[in-house]
Design a protein around this motif. Structure first.
Motif, PDB file in Angstrom:
ATOM      1  N   GLY A  66       0.732  -1.263   0.100  1.00 39.16           N
ATOM      2  CA  GLY A  66      -0.076  -0.014   0.142  1.00 39.16           C
ATOM      3  C   GLY A  66       0.835   1.230   0.036  1.00 39.16           C
ATOM      4  O   GLY A  66       0.799   2.212  -0.834  1.00 39.16           O
ATOM      5  N   ARG A  67       2.033   1.366   1.005  1.00 36.80           N
ATOM      6  CA  ARG A  67       3.070   2.332   0.712  1.00 36.80           C
ATOM      7  C   ARG A  67       3.539   2.512  -0.620  1.00 36.80           C
ATOM      8  O   ARG A  67       3.770   3.827  -0.938  1.00 36.80           O
ATOM      9  N   ILE A  68       3.948   1.623  -0.982  1.00 39.01           N
ATOM     10  CA  ILE A  68       4.591   1.559  -2.365  1.00 39.01           C
ATOM     11  C   ILE A  68       3.665   2.132  -3.519  1.00 39.01           C
ATOM     12  O   ILE A  68       3.919   2.914  -4.114  1.00 39.01           O
ATOM     13  N   ALA A  69       2.482   1.768  -3.441  1.00 39.46           N
ATOM     14  CA  ALA A  69       1.198   1.731  -4.511  1.00 39.46           C
ATOM     15  C   ALA A  69       1.083   3.472  -4.134  1.00 39.46           C
ATOM     16  O   ALA A  69       0.951   4.128  -5.330  1.00 39.46           O
ATOM     17  N   ASP A  70       1.042   3.978  -3.118  1.00 39.64           N
ATOM     18  CA  ASP A  70       0.686   5.378  -2.862  1.00 39.64           C
ATOM     19  C   ASP A  70       1.730   6.375  -3.454  1.00 39.64           C
ATOM     20  O   ASP A  70       1.465   7.151  -4.152  1.00 39.64           O
ATOM     21  N   ILE A  71       3.047   5.908  -3.077  1.00 39.04           N
ATOM     22  CA  ILE A  71       3.914   6.703  -3.740  1.00 39.04           C
ATOM     23  C   ILE A  71       4.212   6.423  -5.302  1.00 39.04           C
ATOM     24  O   ILE A  71       4.397   7.540  -6.175  1.00 39.04           O
ATOM     25  N   VAL A  72       4.194   5.397  -5.820  1.00 39.05           N
ATOM     26  CA  VAL A  72       4.257   5.287  -7.157  1.00 39.05           C
ATOM     27  C   VAL A  72       3.157   5.776  -7.837  1.00 39.05           C
ATOM     28  O   VAL A  72       3.461   6.187  -9.143  1.00 39.05           O
ATOM     29  N   ASP A  73       1.886   5.746  -7.470  1.00 36.77           N
ATOM     30  CA  ASP A  73       0.648   6.448  -8.171  1.00 36.77           C
ATOM     31  C   ASP A  73       0.751   7.687  -7.881  1.00 36.77           C
ATOM     32  O   ASP A  73      -0.200   8.744  -8.336  1.00 36.77           O
ATOM     33  N   LYS A  74       1.767   8.523  -7.149  1.00 42.09           N
ATOM     34  CA  LYS A  74       1.814   9.980  -6.792  1.00 42.09           C
ATOM     35  C   LYS A  74       0.468  10.354  -6.216  1.00 42.09           C
ATOM     36  O   LYS A  74      -0.122  11.348  -6.335  1.00 42.09           O
ATOM     37  N   GLY A  75       0.014   9.517  -5.282  1.00 44.61           N
ATOM     38  CA  GLY A  75      -1.090  10.002  -4.451  1.00 44.61           C
ATOM     39  C   GLY A  75      -2.452   9.949  -4.891  1.00 44.61           C
ATOM     40  O   GLY A  75      -3.447   9.930  -4.234  1.00 44.61           O
ATOM     41  N   SER A  76      -2.496   9.310  -6.200  1.00 43.77           N
ATOM     42  CA  SER A  76      -3.772   9.044  -6.700  1.00 43.77           C
ATOM     43  C   SER A  76      -4.603   7.854  -5.950  1.00 43.77           C
ATOM     44  O   SER A  76      -5.783   7.846  -6.082  1.00 43.77           O
ATOM     45  N   SER A  77      -3.905   6.961  -5.507  1.00 49.75           N
ATOM     46  CA  SER A  77      -4.533   5.682  -4.876  1.00 49.75           C
ATOM     47  C   SER A  77      -3.865   5.850  -3.410  1.00 49.75           C
ATOM     48  O   SER A  77      -2.625   5.938  -3.260  1.00 49.75           O
ATOM     49  N   SER A  78      -4.866   5.693  -2.765  1.00 50.03           N
ATOM     50  CA  SER A  78      -4.450   5.636  -1.138  1.00 50.03           C
ATOM     51  C   SER A  78      -3.784   4.382  -0.710  1.00 50.03           C
ATOM     52  O   SER A  78      -3.880   3.588  -1.135  1.00 50.03           O
ATOM     53  N   CYS A  79      -2.986   4.794   0.430  1.00 46.68           N
ATOM     54  CA  CYS A  79      -2.167   3.570   0.981  1.00 46.68           C
ATOM     55  C   CYS A  79      -3.375   2.390   1.243  1.00 46.68           C
ATOM     56  O   CYS A  79      -2.965   1.263   1.212  1.00 46.68           O
ATOM     57  N   SER A  80      -4.009   2.723   1.986  1.00 43.43           N
ATOM     58  CA  SER A  80      -5.064   1.733   2.831  1.00 43.43           C
ATOM     59  C   SER A  80      -6.084   1.135   1.514  1.00 43.43           C
ATOM     60  O   SER A  80      -6.351   0.005   1.647  1.00 43.43           O
ATOM     61  N   VAL A  81      -6.411   1.753   0.602  1.00 40.34           N
ATOM     62  CA  VAL A  81      -7.330   1.141  -0.467  1.00 40.34           C
ATOM     63  C   VAL A  81      -6.427   0.435  -1.400  1.00 40.34           C
ATOM     64  O   VAL A  81      -6.810  -0.922  -1.614  1.00 40.34           O
ATOM     65  N   SER A  82      -5.210   0.791  -1.642  1.00 42.48           N
ATOM     66  CA  SER A  82      -4.091  -0.326  -2.414  1.00 42.48           C
ATOM     67  C   SER A  82      -3.966  -1.769  -1.543  1.00 42.48           C
ATOM     68  O   SER A  82      -3.833  -2.764  -2.027  1.00 42.48           O
ATOM     69  N   GLY A  83      -3.629  -1.261  -0.043  1.00 37.46           N
ATOM     70  CA  GLY A  83      -3.081  -2.556   0.580  1.00 37.46           C
ATOM     71  C   GLY A  83      -4.340  -3.354   0.791  1.00 37.46           C
ATOM     72  O   GLY A  83      -3.952  -4.568   0.784  1.00 37.46           O
ATOM     73  N   ALA A  84      -5.524  -2.771   1.071  1.00 34.60           N
ATOM     74  CA  ALA A  84      -6.854  -3.680   1.003  1.00 34.60           C
ATOM     75  C   ALA A  84      -6.951  -4.547  -0.145  1.00 34.60           C
ATOM     76  O   ALA A  84      -7.366  -5.606  -0.105  1.00 34.60           O
ATOM     77  N   LEU A  85      -7.030  -3.682  -1.200  1.00 26.46           N
ATOM     78  CA  LEU A  85      -7.263  -4.425  -2.570  1.00 26.46           C
ATOM     79  C   LEU A  85      -6.304  -5.671  -2.748  1.00 26.46           C
ATOM     80  O   LEU A  85      -6.585  -6.605  -3.256  1.00 26.46           O
ATOM     81  N   PHE A  86      -4.864  -5.337  -2.386  1.00 25.18           N
ATOM     82  CA  PHE A  86      -3.807  -6.207  -2.398  1.00 25.18           C
ATOM     83  C   PHE A  86      -4.132  -7.650  -1.536  1.00 25.18           C
ATOM     84  O   PHE A  86      -4.111  -8.560  -2.102  1.00 25.18           O
ATOM     85  N   LEU A  87      -4.521  -7.285  -0.387  1.00 29.12           N
ATOM     86  CA  LEU A  87      -5.050  -8.166   0.510  1.00 29.12           C
ATOM     87  C   LEU A  87      -6.238  -9.230   0.146  1.00 29.12           C
ATOM     88  O   LEU A  87      -6.078 -10.340   0.089  1.00 29.12           O
ATOM     89  N   VAL A  88      -7.175  -8.501  -0.398  1.00 28.46           N
ATOM     90  CA  VAL A  88      -8.230  -9.119  -0.908  1.00 28.46           C
ATOM     91  C   VAL A  88      -8.104 -10.037  -2.084  1.00 28.46           C
ATOM     92  O   VAL A  88      -8.308 -11.191  -2.190  1.00 28.46           O
ATOM     93  N   ILE A  89      -7.134  -9.432  -3.137  1.00 27.24           N
ATOM     94  CA  ILE A  89      -6.668 -10.453  -4.241  1.00 27.24           C
ATOM     95  C   ILE A  89      -5.936 -11.539  -3.643  1.00 27.24           C
ATOM     96  O   ILE A  89      -5.994 -12.642  -4.188  1.00 27.24           O
ATOM     97  N   SER A  90      -4.999 -11.256  -2.787  1.00 29.93           N
ATOM     98  CA  SER A  90      -4.125 -12.269  -2.219  1.00 29.93           C
ATOM     99  C   SER A  90      -5.065 -13.649  -1.402  1.00 29.93           C
ATOM    100  O   SER A  90      -4.654 -14.544  -1.580  1.00 29.93           O
ATOM    101  N   LEU A  91      -5.976 -13.120  -0.549  1.00 27.05           N
ATOM    102  CA  LEU A  91      -6.884 -14.083   0.170  1.00 27.05           C
ATOM    103  C   LEU A  91      -7.721 -14.749  -0.964  1.00 27.05           C
ATOM    104  O   LEU A  91      -8.054 -16.117  -0.586  1.00 27.05           O
ATOM    105  N   VAL A  92      -8.540 -14.141  -1.836  1.00 24.72           N
ATOM    106  CA  VAL A  92      -9.513 -14.692  -2.671  1.00 24.72           C
ATOM    107  C   VAL A  92      -8.941 -15.738  -3.640  1.00 24.72           C
ATOM    108  O   VAL A  92      -9.301 -16.689  -4.054  1.00 24.72           O
ATOM    109  N   THR A  93      -7.892 -15.046  -4.176  1.00 23.90           N
ATOM    110  CA  THR A  93      -7.266 -15.834  -5.446  1.00 23.90           C
ATOM    111  C   THR A  93      -5.886 -16.340  -5.147  1.00 23.90           C
ATOM    112  O   THR A  93      -5.286 -17.115  -6.167  1.00 23.90           O
ATOM    113  N   GLY A  94      -5.315 -15.909  -4.253  1.00 24.18           N
ATOM    114  CA  GLY A  94      -3.773 -16.285  -3.902  1.00 24.18           C
ATOM    115  C   GLY A  94      -2.840 -15.692  -5.138  1.00 24.18           C
ATOM    116  O   GLY A  94      -1.689 -15.891  -5.140  1.00 24.18           O
TER     117      GLY A  94
END
Length: 176
Positions: A66-94
């Motif tokens: 989430g922190r990496i995505a926030d910096i790479v996206d220059k703030g257009s996606s928040s740390c928490s949203v990116s991190g949560a999406l990563f977590l959901v994708i990881s848990l649901v699909t692996g």
């Protein structure tokens, strides 16, 4: 800054101001093809050179991502949203590694970083923790305080510029 504009100077991608991606430079100049990809500030397996990042990534990779995505996206996606999406994708699909590999590619393009012999997807698939740790260390090495996010880093940078003196302080009038 191309060789025809400044004949005695060569562009060194490693001396770009910290926190300023090379992509902005590329869009403004026509001779982009002259730029070469540079090395990462640390290796893929240098996880223990920054133990706190290594531990954070091992226990909570969604926070690191989430922190990496926030910096790479220059703030257009928040740390928490990116991190949560990563977590959901990881848990649901692996396959959270596929999502994070896209950001590795994006980061390599922004900062003109060399790709390894394996593609970004394979690096994240085989060694997700090492890849995320390397990306996190790279952004830290470029001057980002990862806990502040994009907007916090901009504010910190602007505050530093505002505090810089603009003119010398003059004493009041002449004394006889």
């Amino acid at each position: 800054m191309n060789s025809s504009s400044y004949p005695n100077q060569k562009f060194d991608h490693q001396n770009v101001a910290t926190g300023v991606p090379v992509a902005g430079f590329q869009q403004q100049h026509a001779n982009v093809h002259q730029l070469v990809e540079g090395p990462w500030s640390s290796g893929l397996c240098d996880c223990f050179s920054d133990c706190s990042t290594c531990c954070l990534t091992c226990w909570c990779p969604c926070i690191t991502f989430g922190r990496i995505a926030d910096i790479v996206d220059k703030g257009s996606s928040s740390c928490s949203v990116s991190g949560a999406l990563f977590l959901v994708i990881s848990l649901v699909t692996g396959c959270g590694c596929l999502y994070s590999a896209c950001y590795r590619s994006k980061m390599r393009q922004q900062y003109m970083l060399k790709g390894g012999p394996c593609g970004d997807c394979l690096v994240h698939f085989c060694c997700e923790t090492c890849a995320l740790s390397q990306e996190y260390r790279e952004l830290k090495a470029r001057g980002f305080d990862m806990s502040l996010g994009w907007h916090g880093n901009l504010e910190r940078q602007n505050r530093g510029l505002e505090m810089a003196p603009t003119a010398p302080v003059m004493e009041h009038g002449m004394i006889r």
